[in-house]
Design a protein around this motif. Structure first.
Motif, short mmCIF file in Angstrom:
data_model
loop_
_atom_site.label_atom_id
_atom_site.label_comp_id
_atom_site.label_asym_id
_atom_site.label_seq_id
_atom_site.Cartn_x
_atom_site.Cartn_y
_atom_site.Cartn_z
N THR A 24 0.82 -1.22 0.00
CA THR A 24 0.00 0.00 0.00
C THR A 24 0.84 1.27 0.00
OG1 THR A 24 -0.15 -0.11 2.42
CG2 THR A 24 -1.95 -1.08 1.17
N ASP A 25 2.16 1.13 0.13
CA ASP A 25 3.06 2.28 0.08
C ASP A 25 3.11 2.80 -1.36
OD1 ASP A 25 5.11 4.11 0.08
OD2 ASP A 25 6.58 2.78 1.02
N GLU A 26 2.74 4.05 -1.55
CA GLU A 26 2.63 4.61 -2.90
C GLU A 26 3.95 5.13 -3.46
OE1 GLU A 26 -0.47 7.49 -2.79
OE2 GLU A 26 -2.06 6.00 -2.39
N THR A 27 5.04 4.92 -2.72
CA THR A 27 6.35 5.36 -3.23
C THR A 27 6.68 4.66 -4.54
OG1 THR A 27 7.10 5.65 -0.95
CG2 THR A 27 8.80 5.61 -2.67
N SER A 30 5.01 2.21 -7.71
CA SER A 30 3.75 1.78 -8.32
C SER A 30 3.62 0.27 -8.19
CB SER A 30 3.71 2.18 -9.79
OG SER A 30 4.65 1.40 -10.53
N ARG A 31 2.43 -0.23 -8.43
CA ARG A 31 2.24 -1.68 -8.39
C ARG A 31 2.98 -2.38 -9.52
NH1 ARG A 31 -4.09 -2.60 -6.53
NH2 ARG A 31 -3.91 -1.45 -4.56
N ARG A 32 3.09 -1.71 -10.65
CA ARG A 32 3.89 -2.27 -11.75
C ARG A 32 5.33 -2.47 -11.30
NH1 ARG A 32 3.20 -1.83 -17.10
NH2 ARG A 32 5.25 -0.88 -17.28
N GLU A 33 5.89 -1.45 -10.65
CA GLU A 33 7.28 -1.55 -10.18
C GLU A 33 7.42 -2.62 -9.11
OE1 GLU A 33 8.70 3.08 -10.84
OE2 GLU A 33 7.42 2.56 -9.12
N ARG A 34 6.44 -2.71 -8.24
CA ARG A 34 6.51 -3.73 -7.19
C ARG A 34 6.43 -5.13 -7.79
NH1 ARG A 34 6.80 -1.67 -2.36
NH2 ARG A 34 6.06 0.47 -2.02
N SER A 35 5.64 -5.30 -8.85
CA SER A 35 5.58 -6.60 -9.51
C SER A 35 6.94 -6.98 -10.11
CB SER A 35 4.51 -6.60 -10.60
OG SER A 35 3.23 -6.84 -10.05
N MET A 36 7.61 -6.01 -10.75
CA MET A 36 8.93 -6.29 -11.32
C MET A 36 9.92 -6.72 -10.24
SD MET A 36 9.34 -3.15 -14.02
CE MET A 36 8.09 -2.80 -15.26
N ILE A 37 9.91 -6.00 -9.11
CA ILE A 37 10.83 -6.34 -8.02
C ILE A 37 10.50 -7.72 -7.45
CG2 ILE A 37 11.50 -5.70 -5.66
CD1 ILE A 37 10.94 -2.76 -6.52
N THR A 38 9.23 -7.99 -7.29
CA THR A 38 8.80 -9.27 -6.71
C THR A 38 9.18 -10.43 -7.62
OG1 THR A 38 6.96 -8.16 -5.59
CG2 THR A 38 6.82 -10.56 -5.83
N LEU A 39 8.97 -10.28 -8.93
CA LEU A 39 9.37 -11.33 -9.86
C LEU A 39 10.86 -11.62 -9.75
CD1 LEU A 39 7.37 -10.29 -13.07
CD2 LEU A 39 6.82 -12.15 -11.49
N THR A 40 11.66 -10.57 -9.68
CA THR A 40 13.11 -10.75 -9.59
C THR A 40 13.50 -11.47 -8.31
OG1 THR A 40 13.44 -8.70 -10.84
CG2 THR A 40 15.32 -9.52 -9.59
N ALA A 41 12.92 -11.06 -7.18
CA ALA A 41 13.26 -11.67 -5.90
C ALA A 41 12.87 -13.14 -5.88
CB ALA A 41 12.57 -10.91 -4.77
N LEU A 42 11.72 -13.48 -6.46
CA LEU A 42 11.28 -14.87 -6.46
C LEU A 42 12.18 -15.74 -7.33
CD1 LEU A 42 7.42 -14.28 -6.64
CD2 LEU A 42 8.73 -15.10 -4.67
N VAL A 43 12.64 -15.19 -8.46
CA VAL A 43 13.58 -15.94 -9.30
C VAL A 43 14.88 -16.16 -8.55
CG1 VAL A 43 14.94 -15.91 -11.42
CG2 VAL A 43 12.56 -15.12 -11.46
N ALA A 44 15.36 -15.12 -7.86
CA ALA A 44 16.64 -15.20 -7.15
C ALA A 44 16.62 -16.30 -6.09
CB ALA A 44 16.96 -13.86 -6.51
N HIS A 45 15.49 -16.52 -5.48
CA HIS A 45 15.40 -17.53 -4.42
C HIS A 45 14.79 -18.84 -4.89
CE1 HIS A 45 16.74 -15.12 -0.96
NE2 HIS A 45 16.22 -14.09 -1.62
N GLY A 46 14.44 -18.93 -6.18
CA GLY A 46 13.93 -20.18 -6.72
C GLY A 46 12.53 -20.54 -6.27
N HIS A 47 11.73 -19.54 -5.95
CA HIS A 47 10.35 -19.80 -5.50
C HIS A 47 9.42 -19.79 -6.71
CE1 HIS A 47 11.84 -19.50 -1.50
NE2 HIS A 47 12.00 -18.18 -1.50
N TYR A 48 9.44 -20.86 -7.48
CA TYR A 48 8.76 -20.84 -8.78
C TYR A 48 7.25 -20.99 -8.66
CZ TYR A 48 13.54 -21.13 -10.35
OH TYR A 48 14.87 -20.85 -10.54
N GLU A 49 6.77 -21.69 -7.64
CA GLU A 49 5.33 -21.77 -7.45
C GLU A 49 4.77 -20.38 -7.11
OE1 GLU A 49 2.01 -24.05 -4.66
OE2 GLU A 49 4.06 -24.82 -4.78
N GLU A 50 5.47 -19.68 -6.24
CA GLU A 50 5.09 -18.31 -5.91
C GLU A 50 5.25 -17.40 -7.14
OE1 GLU A 50 4.23 -15.75 -2.30
OE2 GLU A 50 4.13 -17.88 -2.75
#
Length: 375
Positions: free
Chosen positions: A296-299, A301-321
């Motif tokens: 909910t932090d508007e600093t 955008s949700r688009r940017e948060r999705s990009m960061i989240t995708l990267t973090a999940l790949v880095a840790h191998g959380h493919y189901e997530e």
């Protein structure tokens, strides 16, 4: 003779007050699992109906109304120095909350109506039950308590005992109150933030009754609990606790809304449906902090948060997530090409094998999306 409802107060007196009301035939023991947890952040006051638990039977008589019960609750609150309070009640206790919210809106800061109704299917059955109890007592009726209150195979002996030991005249007077109760034409006047909790297997006040309230009360929210019958706080206490915390805590409530917007109703409904006593606190933690504060932090955008989240999940191998968040990224406005560009970036910084698995996961999700759109 005392003129006050029997009650139990838990939590710091300086905390926001929360009154908890019981169902007909039970005592404040209905809230035994939920109330101590809520008392961490609230001054929780559980009350007993007249003739139930420790409340005097003579506080009401034949022809009693829900308004009479509500007046007893207000008298109790006044005696404790509580001017404005949140109220959560089950069945008859929920009806008392609805009455308070309509007739005494200045006293009710928020409202939770649990396995209850704005009417209870007409007067006839309740008048018949009142007559039966006045004539023969409660022993025979208590024998069917489990079937009326719980899903098959579940019971709470303490609550069944409370039913059997309640005062018959006071119980019958409560039946009179239910027979006369119908607040459907006043629901639109309720201004307090309102949560509705329905047990999906509740035969007494099925989800349709709660949906009827939700359709009429401005801004009301409805939670349906799988595996719950009429006494949800006893049968599904962790789920009820999670719902109440989200309702009473604005951050958690906002987090649930954002979680639904990003991940979709179907995913959140599945997560709630799979919730167990073991996972309830974790689900609450996710709603409060991941979705109620970070997303909910508007600093960003949700688009940017999705990009960061995708990267973090790949880095840790959380493919189901990762699969879940590829869907979320599409919902947040990322194109398939943009998702591919993010995953290509991960090949440089997270490694080619990780990116290879990520591309396979994303391709599967995007293909499912395309197949769904074509149907």
């Amino acid at each position: 003779m005392t003129t006050l409802l029997n009650h139990l107060s838990e939590g710091p007196e300086s905390a926001p007050p929360l009154l908890l009301g019981p169902s007909l035939g039970t005592s404040y023991a209905l809230w035994d699992v939920v109330a101590p947890e809520l008392s961490i952040g609230h001054r929780v006051i559980r009350w007993d109906l007249p003739g139930h638990g420790g409340s005097p039977a003579g506080l009401i008589g034949p022809g009693a109304t829900v308004g009479d019960l509500a007046d007893l609750v207000l008298t109790l609150a006044d005696s404790l120095g509580v001017e404005r309070f949140a109220h959560a009640g089950v069945s008859l206790g929920g009806a008392v909350g609805l009455h308070l919210a309509v007739h005494h809106p200045e006293r009710v800061s928020s409202l939770a109506v649990v396995c209850s109704s704005a009417h209870f299917n007409g007067a006839k059955a309740w008048r018949e039950r009142a007559a039966q109890v006045r004539e023969e007592g409660l022993a025979r009726l208590a024998q069917s308590a489990d079937a009326r209150w719980f899903t098959p195979g579940f019971t709470v002996p303490r609550l069944v005992r409370d039913h059997r030991e309640a005062d018959p005249d006071a119980y019958a007077a409560c039946c009179d109150a239910l027979a006369a109760f119908d607040l459907r034409d006043r629901l639109g006047e309720i201004s307090a933030p309102t949560l509705l909790i329905a047990g999906r297997e509740d035969p007494a006040t099925p989800p349709a009754h709660l949906r009827e309230i939700g359709d009429a009360v401005p801004g009301a929210t409805l939670t349906e609990l799988p595996g719950a019958s009429h006494l949800a706080p006893a049968e599904r206490p962790e789920a009820v606790l999670t719902a109440l915390r989200a309702h009473l805590d604005g951050g958690a409530r906002r987090g649930v809304a954002v979680r639904r917007e990003v991940l979709g109703d179907a995913h959140v409904d599945r997560a709630q449906g799979r919730q167990t006593p073991f996972t309830a606190r974790f689900q609450d933690f996710i709603s409060r902090y991941a979705w109620g504060e970070i997303w909910t932090d508007e600093t960003l955008s949700r688009r940017e948060r999705s990009m960061i989240t995708l990267t973090a999940l790949v880095a840790h191998g959380h493919y189901e997530e990762l699969a879940m968040h590829v869907r979320a990224a599409r919902r947040n406005g990322l194109s398939a090409d943009e998702i591919g560009a993010v995953l290509l970036q991960t090949a440089v910084y997270c490694g080619v094998p990780a990116a290879n698995s990520a591309f396979a996961t994303a391709q599967r999700v995007l293909a499912e999306e395309a197949d769904g759109a074509a149907e």
